[in-house]
Design an enzyme around this catalytic site. Sequence first.
Site, PDB file in Angstrom:
ATOM      1  N   ASN A  93       0.876  -1.176   0.000  1.00 35.13           N
ATOM      2  CA  ASN A  93       0.000   0.000   0.000  1.00 35.13           C
ATOM      3  C   ASN A  93       0.908   1.220   0.000  1.00 35.13           C
ATOM      4  O   ASN A  93       1.422   1.625   1.045  1.00 35.13           O
ATOM      5  CB  ASN A  93      -0.902  -0.034   1.243  1.00 35.13           C
TER       6      ASN A  93
ATOM      7  N   ARG B  37     -11.391  15.858   7.003  1.00 37.76           N
ATOM      8  CA  ARG B  37     -12.147  16.240   5.798  1.00 37.76           C
ATOM      9  C   ARG B  37     -13.545  16.714   6.172  1.00 37.76           C
ATOM     10  O   ARG B  37     -14.178  16.143   7.070  1.00 37.76           O
ATOM     11  CB  ARG B  37     -12.279  15.052   4.836  1.00 37.76           C
TER      12      ARG B  37
ATOM     13  N   ARG C  52      -2.523  -2.069  -3.472  1.00 38.06           N
ATOM     14  CA  ARG C  52      -3.723  -1.255  -3.306  1.00 38.06           C
ATOM     15  C   ARG C  52      -3.580  -0.044  -4.220  1.00 38.06           C
ATOM     16  O   ARG C  52      -2.568   0.664  -4.160  1.00 38.06           O
ATOM     17  CB  ARG C  52      -3.840  -0.794  -1.852  1.00 38.06           C
TER      18      ARG C  52
ATOM     19  N   GLU D 135      -8.434  -5.303   4.612  1.00 40.12           N
ATOM     20  CA  GLU D 135      -8.245  -4.996   3.192  1.00 40.12           C
ATOM     21  C   GLU D 135      -7.070  -5.778   2.618  1.00 40.12           C
ATOM     22  O   GLU D 135      -7.105  -6.211   1.463  1.00 40.12           O
ATOM     23  CB  GLU D 135      -8.026  -3.486   3.015  1.00 40.12           C
TER      24      GLU D 135
ATOM     25  N   HIS E  30     -12.724   3.100  -0.336  1.00 42.10           N
ATOM     26  CA  HIS E  30     -12.784   2.043   0.694  1.00 42.10           C
ATOM     27  C   HIS E  30     -13.491   0.804   0.164  1.00 42.10           C
ATOM     28  O   HIS E  30     -14.029   0.002   0.933  1.00 42.10           O
ATOM     29  CB  HIS E  30     -13.545   2.496   1.967  1.00 42.10           C
TER      30      HIS E  30
END
Length: 401
Positions: free
Chosen positions: A7, A241, A91, A385, A180
Amino acid sequence: MNILVINAGSSSLKYQLMNPDTGDVTAKGLCERIGLDGRLTHKVPATGKKVEKDIPMPTHKEAIEAVMAILVDPVDGVIKSVDEIDAVGHRVLHGGDKFVASCLIDDACKQAIRDCIPLGPLHNPANLMGIEACEKAMPGKPQVAVFDTAFHMTMPPKAYRYAIPTKWYTEEHLRRYGFHGTSHRYVSARAAAMLGKPIEELKLISCHLGNGSSLSAVKDGKCQDTSMGLSPLAGVPMGTRSGDIDACVVQFIMNKYGMTADECLTMLNKKSGVLALSNGVSSDFRDLEAGAAKGDEACRLALDKFCYEVRKYIGAYAAALGGLDCLVFTAGVGENGPANRAAICAGLEFLGVKLDPERNNVRGREVRISTDDSKVQVWVIPTNEELMIAQDTAELVKAAQ
Ligand code: AMP
């Protein structure tokens, strides 16, 4: 099989060497400060060993070389040779509307990831650097790209189109993509397994609540809608965010403070969310809970706003799905925040959601937290993940052999 899961971020690179069948992690770690100086943290879960080293990492190439070197190191390593790695799974943030599933990496795949850079300007270049660094370090090793957006490609046009001029969609590809996806796919599948029902028979909402947060509405095993949009900025408020806001805020701030669009967007991505609502106390929910417990009103508001917006999305998605069988919480806050889960579910009794306070008092474990008579089953399912990436990688590599 041994799959190396990568990742790659702009200045960091996480890795896990794992068995895709058992989920056992042989080694994992993190390269940080790539481009500055370079630091490697390497862990071997079976022995609890942790190694930290300062290693110069001017680019991702040196970071991958450092990972390869420690994996085969006679003292700290876990394999004798790089040949013991069967394939690498990456990823990748943005696959645009080109990728509906994971894919074996070849020149065309790399070009397509490159073509998506305008849509994922912060992440796709780093993801590509990770892929190319692995090509150099392990020539000929099969590599697979697993996209954060792919799971959401089943959304119908009424969910993914924005009500903006058609040309902006047809020529500029401006639409809802969602992120996601690998996490939503994993927890949806786990939830179906836990309920003992085929996923095709379930209406479920998965809530990935972490530093970045998104919700997905899943029916027939397919994503019907999701809260993030063209970028991960949209949806519920997050650590830093803003989540959904009226676009006129951007125009107002640019005019008032003479900011550029990029500067304004940086504020909305990095200095907003619960960090801003708590008046700068923290983007970490643990700090906000501690602040609220001491009577800090801004921390309380940040938590209330977050839970309120998540609850609104759950209501909206239950309506979009025409009912709800299962609600799943995952990621840092979803897995570890009993108080937040309780606050989110408070008021959802009309939908058939009934939390069991004792069962809800759980962190980081796969547990049903609803009462036995709750019409909607509510679950905490820790996301994985990396396992999804490893499984996709193994499957595609085996199919190509
Ligand atoms: P993630 O992005 O999934 O790693 O989630 C990170 C966030 O999870 C952190 O910023 C924390 O706010 C939250 N988190 C992690 N552990 C806990 C915990 N034990 N209690 C409450 N929140 C937590």
